[in-house]
Design a protein around this motif. Structure first.
Motif, mmCIF file in Angstrom:
data_model
loop_
_atom_site.group_PDB
_atom_site.id
_atom_site.type_symbol
_atom_site.label_atom_id
_atom_site.label_comp_id
_atom_site.label_asym_id
_atom_site.label_seq_id
_atom_site.Cartn_x
_atom_site.Cartn_y
_atom_site.Cartn_z
ATOM 1 N N GLY A 19 0.834 -1.194 0.000
ATOM 2 C CA GLY A 19 0.000 0.000 0.000
ATOM 3 C C GLY A 19 0.867 1.242 0.000
ATOM 4 O O GLY A 19 2.101 1.165 -0.011
ATOM 5 N N LYS A 22 -0.092 5.366 3.825
ATOM 6 C CA LYS A 22 -1.167 5.149 4.795
ATOM 7 C C LYS A 22 -1.707 3.724 4.739
ATOM 8 O O LYS A 22 -2.729 3.423 5.320
ATOM 9 C CB LYS A 22 -2.303 6.143 4.541
ATOM 10 C CG LYS A 22 -1.898 7.582 4.780
ATOM 11 C CD LYS A 22 -3.042 8.522 4.530
ATOM 12 C CE LYS A 22 -2.584 9.966 4.733
ATOM 13 N NZ LYS A 22 -3.659 10.906 4.460
ATOM 14 N N GLY A 25 -6.268 1.080 1.655
ATOM 15 C CA GLY A 25 -7.559 1.562 2.127
ATOM 16 C C GLY A 25 -8.490 0.426 2.516
ATOM 17 O O GLY A 25 -8.391 -0.690 1.987
ATOM 18 N N ASP A 26 -9.404 0.701 3.434
ATOM 19 C CA ASP A 26 -10.299 -0.339 3.950
ATOM 20 C C ASP A 26 -11.100 -1.026 2.855
ATOM 21 O O ASP A 26 -11.257 -2.241 2.861
ATOM 22 C CB ASP A 26 -11.244 0.244 5.003
ATOM 23 C CG ASP A 26 -10.520 0.622 6.283
ATOM 24 O OD1 ASP A 26 -9.408 0.085 6.526
ATOM 25 O OD2 ASP A 26 -11.049 1.460 7.038
ATOM 26 N N THR A 27 -11.635 -0.257 1.886
ATOM 27 C CA THR A 27 -12.436 -0.850 0.816
ATOM 28 C C THR A 27 -11.593 -1.808 -0.010
ATOM 29 O O THR A 27 -11.995 -2.947 -0.262
ATOM 30 C CB THR A 27 -13.031 0.247 -0.087
ATOM 31 O OG1 THR A 27 -13.820 1.125 0.716
ATOM 32 C CG2 THR A 27 -13.895 -0.358 -1.183
ATOM 33 N N TRP A 28 -10.408 -1.362 -0.419
ATOM 34 C CA TRP A 28 -9.516 -2.219 -1.191
ATOM 35 C C TRP A 28 -9.089 -3.425 -0.379
ATOM 36 O O TRP A 28 -9.008 -4.542 -0.884
ATOM 37 C CB TRP A 28 -8.278 -1.444 -1.646
ATOM 38 C CG TRP A 28 -8.505 -0.631 -2.869
ATOM 39 C CD1 TRP A 28 -8.719 0.714 -2.935
ATOM 40 C CD2 TRP A 28 -8.566 -1.103 -4.214
ATOM 41 N NE1 TRP A 28 -8.894 1.100 -4.231
ATOM 42 C CE2 TRP A 28 -8.807 0.005 -5.039
ATOM 43 C CE3 TRP A 28 -8.439 -2.360 -4.792
ATOM 44 C CZ2 TRP A 28 -8.924 -0.114 -6.411
ATOM 45 C CZ3 TRP A 28 -8.554 -2.473 -6.163
ATOM 46 C CH2 TRP A 28 -8.795 -1.358 -6.958
ATOM 47 N N LYS A 29 -8.793 -3.212 0.896
ATOM 48 C CA LYS A 29 -8.344 -4.305 1.759
ATOM 49 C C LYS A 29 -9.406 -5.401 1.837
ATOM 50 O O LYS A 29 -9.104 -6.584 1.721
ATOM 51 C CB LYS A 29 -8.016 -3.767 3.146
ATOM 52 C CG LYS A 29 -7.270 -4.749 4.025
ATOM 53 C CD LYS A 29 -7.020 -4.199 5.415
ATOM 54 C CE LYS A 29 -6.168 -2.955 5.379
ATOM 55 N NZ LYS A 29 -5.850 -2.431 6.712
#
Length: 114
Positions: A19, A22, A25-29
């Motif tokens: 990544g 940061k 991202g939560d959505t991608w994760k």
């Protein structure tokens, strides 16, 4: 990593997803984890020290561990022992390493000179 049918089986593949500063991202994760899990991949989240300017060094460190043949055994230990135990062991090992004197003159025949 791809985890075969049972917990003690060898790890056959390692996939490293990188990544930005940061993280992922939560959505991608969530989407990545669902996709990997659907294909039989066991997902292990590992956070390496880094940040905006240090990510190349962190990735380099992972690749060096892989080249030394140490990355897969570490992942197998993590899987076998569990994340909590492995995190505690890792913390204690790092504390021990950092407590060692930097100046070799403080060591004599493998013992610390007080």
């Amino acid at each position: 990593f791809r985890q075969p049918q049972h917990q003690g089986a060898a790890i056959r593949d390692v996939i490293i997803l990188v990544g930005g500063p940061k993280g992922i991202g939560d959505t991608w994760k969530e989407e990545l984890e669902e996709a990997l899990t659907a294909t039989g991949q066991a997902v292990v989240h590992v956070q390496v020290p880094g940040g905006a300017l240090h990510s190349a060094g962190a990735i380099g460190a992972l690749m060096v561990e892989h080249d030394k043949g140490a990355l897969v055994p570490a992942l197998m230990s993590l899987r076998f022992l569990g994340a909590d135990w492995y995190a505690q062991w890792s913390k204690q090992a790092m504390q021990w390493i950092h407590s060692m004197p930097k100046d070799r003159s403080q060591w004599q025949y493998g013992k610390r000179v007080y």
